[in-house]
Structure formats: C-alpha cells, structure tokens
Design a protein around this motif. Sequence first.
Motif, PDB file in Angstrom:
ATOM      1  N   GLY A   1       6.803   6.824  -3.020  1.00  0.00           N
ATOM      2  CA  GLY A   1       6.988   7.184  -4.429  1.00  0.00           C
ATOM      3  C   GLY A   1       6.032   6.546  -5.419  1.00  0.00           C
ATOM      4  O   GLY A   1       6.421   6.259  -6.542  1.00  0.00           O
ATOM      5  N   GLU A   2       4.759   6.348  -5.017  1.00  0.00           N
ATOM      6  CA  GLU A   2       3.808   5.760  -5.978  1.00  0.00           C
ATOM      7  C   GLU A   2       3.135   6.841  -6.811  1.00  0.00           C
ATOM      8  O   GLU A   2       2.787   6.623  -7.963  1.00  0.00           O
ATOM      9  N   GLU A   3       2.911   8.001  -6.200  1.00  0.00           N
ATOM     10  CA  GLU A   3       2.148   9.056  -6.871  1.00  0.00           C
ATOM     11  C   GLU A   3       3.064   9.963  -7.698  1.00  0.00           C
ATOM     12  O   GLU A   3       4.288   9.945  -7.542  1.00  0.00           O
ATOM     13  N   GLY A   4       2.423  10.778  -8.526  1.00  0.00           N
ATOM     14  CA  GLY A   4       3.104  11.863  -9.217  1.00  0.00           C
ATOM     15  C   GLY A   4       4.376  11.417  -9.902  1.00  0.00           C
ATOM     16  O   GLY A   4       4.392  10.448 -10.654  1.00  0.00           O
TER      17      GLY A   4
ATOM     18  N   ALA B   1       0.881  -1.172   0.000  1.00  0.00           N
ATOM     19  CA  ALA B   1       0.000   0.000   0.000  1.00  0.00           C
ATOM     20  C   ALA B   1       0.913   1.215   0.000  1.00  0.00           C
ATOM     21  O   ALA B   1       1.895   1.247   0.760  1.00  0.00           O
ATOM     22  N   HIS B   2       0.616   2.186  -0.853  1.00  0.00           N
ATOM     23  CA  HIS B   2       1.545   3.323  -0.924  1.00  0.00           C
ATOM     24  C   HIS B   2       1.288   4.333   0.182  1.00  0.00           C
ATOM     25  O   HIS B   2       0.155   4.581   0.579  1.00  0.00           O
ATOM     26  N   LEU B   3       2.386   4.893   0.667  1.00  0.00           N
ATOM     27  CA  LEU B   3       2.347   5.870   1.751  1.00  0.00           C
ATOM     28  C   LEU B   3       2.017   7.268   1.247  1.00  0.00           C
ATOM     29  O   LEU B   3       1.408   8.066   1.962  1.00  0.00           O
TER      30      LEU B   3
ATOM     31  N   GLY C   1      -8.854   8.040   0.984  1.00  0.00           N
ATOM     32  CA  GLY C   1      -9.013   6.764   0.284  1.00  0.00           C
ATOM     33  C   GLY C   1      -7.758   6.385  -0.484  1.00  0.00           C
ATOM     34  O   GLY C   1      -7.482   5.218  -0.709  1.00  0.00           O
ATOM     35  N   ASP C   2      -7.003   7.390  -0.871  1.00  0.00           N
ATOM     36  CA  ASP C   2      -5.823   7.202  -1.729  1.00  0.00           C
ATOM     37  C   ASP C   2      -4.616   7.843  -1.043  1.00  0.00           C
ATOM     38  O   ASP C   2      -4.263   8.946  -1.349  1.00  0.00           O
ATOM     39  N   ASN C   3      -4.004   7.220   0.019  1.00  0.00           N
ATOM     40  CA  ASN C   3      -4.205   5.824   0.223  1.00  0.00           C
ATOM     41  C   ASN C   3      -4.183   5.463   1.702  1.00  0.00           C
ATOM     42  O   ASN C   3      -3.733   4.398   2.088  1.00  0.00           O
ATOM     43  N   ALA C   4      -4.688   6.412   2.565  1.00  0.00           N
ATOM     44  CA  ALA C   4      -4.693   6.114   4.001  1.00  0.00           C
ATOM     45  C   ALA C   4      -5.492   4.839   4.280  1.00  0.00           C
ATOM     46  O   ALA C   4      -5.088   4.000   5.093  1.00  0.00           O
TER      47      ALA C   4
ATOM     48  N   ILE D   1      -2.718  -2.475  -2.796  1.00  0.00           N
ATOM     49  CA  ILE D   1      -3.970  -2.188  -2.087  1.00  0.00           C
ATOM     50  C   ILE D   1      -4.266  -0.695  -2.149  1.00  0.00           C
ATOM     51  O   ILE D   1      -3.426   0.132  -1.782  1.00  0.00           O
ATOM     52  N   GLU D   2      -5.478  -0.362  -2.608  1.00  0.00           N
ATOM     53  CA  GLU D   2      -5.927   1.033  -2.679  1.00  0.00           C
ATOM     54  C   GLU D   2      -7.212   1.167  -1.870  1.00  0.00           C
ATOM     55  O   GLU D   2      -8.022   0.244  -1.819  1.00  0.00           O
ATOM     56  N   GLY D   3      -7.416   2.334  -1.268  1.00  0.00           N
ATOM     57  CA  GLY D   3      -8.634   2.559  -0.489  1.00  0.00           C
ATOM     58  C   GLY D   3      -9.878   2.588  -1.355  1.00  0.00           C
ATOM     59  O   GLY D   3     -10.918   2.016  -1.011  1.00  0.00           O
TER      60      GLY D   3
HETATM   61 ZN   LIG Z   1      -3.271   5.424  -4.914  1.00  0.00          ZN
END
Ligand SMILES: [Zn+2]
Length: 365
Positions: free
Chosen positions: A132-135, A73-75, A100-103, A157-159
């Motif tokens: 480092g999953e986003e942007g 799950a990304h931080l 939700g994305d991604n707490a 895993i995504e919210g």
């Molecule tokens: Zn996400």
Amino acid sequence: MVPDAPLPAEEVERIAADAALLCGIPAPTGHEGQRAQAVLERLRELGLEPASDAVGNVVCRVGPPGPALALCAHLDTVFPSLEPQPAVRDGARLGGPGVGDNALGLAALLAVARALAADPPTGPVLLVATVGEEGLGDLRGVTHLLDAEPVRALVAIEGHGVDSLAVGAVASARVRVTCSGPGGHSWSDQGRPSAIHALVSAAERILAAAPPAVANVGVIEGGTAVNAIAERASLVLDLRHVDPALVEQALGRIERAARTAPVAGIATAVEVVGRRPGGDGTVSAALVELAREARDAVGLEAAEEHPASTDANAAIGRGIPALGVGVSRGEDAHTEREWIAVPPIAYGAAALLGLVRRADERIPV
Ligand SMILES: [Zn+2]
C-alpha cells in the motif's frame, strides 16, 4: 563492521537477478500477496524468520528485541495488470514496469538481509516489505507497522534515485469528486444536466483553488456511451505540499470550489480518499548525516537532498527520524518503459549497507 566499498560484481548481479525475478511477479496496490510470498521465501532461505502481518507486510526481525531500525521497501506497483510482465536485461540495463519502483528496492532489502544474516546487527533491525505505498494505498503497510512495532528510525528503500536523498516528507491528500445526475438520451432527453459536463467545469475551479499546494487530476472517469447523458462522473485529485497545513487549507478551498456554481439536478460529493503526513527533515538530521557519510565512504557524490513521498512520510509524521534512499539510476518510473542501470547498484547498495551499519551502531535504541 564490514568495510565500506562498492559491492563485488557477483553481488550486483545477484541483486539485479532478484530485481528481475520480483519485477515479473505482478503486485498492484491491494494485490501484493504473490510478491510478498516470494520475498518471504527468500528471507527464509537465508535462515531468517520472516512473517506476514495482518495487512500483508512481510516483517523480519534481526537482532535483539526493542525499538528497531526499520528498513522498508514497498511491494506494490502502480500497474494494475495481474498479468506477469517479465523484466528484460539488455546489457547494463534492466527494463520492465516497476523494475526500479520498486523491485530493485526489494532486491536491495534482500541484499541487506544477506549481510545481516552473515553478520548480525548489535541492535534491533526490522526488514519490512510493505503493502500500500503507491496510489491510493495510503501508506497502509508502513502505518500498520508503526502502530504495531516500536521503531527508532526508518529508511525507505527505492530502486531509483541513487543520486538523491529523500529528506523531509511531502504531505499529500487525495480527493475524489463525484458528480451524479439523472442521465438520459443525448437527443431525446436533451437539456437534462450531464454529470460529465458538471465535473469538467468543477475541475477547472478546483485546479484554480489549489495553489500554493500542487494539484494533479490523475484519474477522470464516468459516462456510459457517446449518445448517453452521463449519470455519473468522478475525478481523483492529488494535492501536495511540504507544509501539511497548506494541504489542509487547499482541501477546504477545493471543497468550496467543487460546490460553487451548482448545476440543477446534479449532486456533487467530495471525499478525501487518502492522506499522507508530511514534515521537514529536522527530526531526521542525525540519520541523514549517517547517510551522507556512508555515500561518501563508497565514493558516491554528495546527494541532492529534497523532500519526497515515500513510506518515510508515515514515520516523519509521527516524529520518528526517517529518510528515503535510492539504489541505482534509471528512467521512466511509473511507465511501461521503465528501466534501471545495473552498474550503479554496486555503489547504491553499498551505501545502503553502510547506512544500516552506521545507524545500527549510532542511532540509540
Ligand atoms: Zn516507489
């Protein structure tokens, strides 16, 4: 194996509370440390032995050594602010940027950790909170994980997105185009070339050159003042397609488009600042079948299956089976108005647990 059933209300509330807590800890891409620490402490409280790796992922092995089933799950969030923005509970909804994305994805990862701490898996499992999953993070975290650890299958895993399964990976490239020139005063230096004017016309040619790849100019910046000829202007373009070859071909056309119709005195630089591998879901077929089965067993409808862009991309790009699952449903991801519904967590998190148990037993080490 734990029987398949929607989670009890107190476990759902616990997941929602963890999501609210983690949402309140800022974690822009590149600044995930504080949120990572919170995840690490919660894993420790369960008696597990998490560690931070060289890039800032939290990695926690459960079960024996060997090629692991990695649950990621990304931080990080897309929000640049380092000011805490606590989540707000309103009845059955939980609201907050990144909730939700991604707490919620991280909170579900902790729920899996609780289940595995109580009833250990037979094979190796890695619980991973990635950076480092986003942007422009460029999947830095999961890429490092795959370099460092043998992984036999990966679940991102995504919210959001409990009604869908991310099967297959959308390939993408991120490109920065920068124009620079001499600048000057808008009146007394009139006639000098403007970096902004040059960039705007390059942007039109670039967008026209992208199809069939899907292109979005997500950021444009430059200039210093309304009465100054801009010395510098840049845009960042996101280019996507399920077929990685079409992204590469579009990249070539875009480079040429950026440099055609050159403006005297303006230099144009084109730089690829990010790349995500992609591919169809063929390699993940057995894992996807287990996800379908786990959903069905807790009473979730058959999911819409479509390619996405998540930590699973890095695995699929290496031929490792991977897919993305959601925990609940909500709206307005990547905006300050983002919210998620709490009740569907009972089903989404239960289907995730069911998938983990099935993959542990049936995806060979
Ligand atoms: Zn996400």
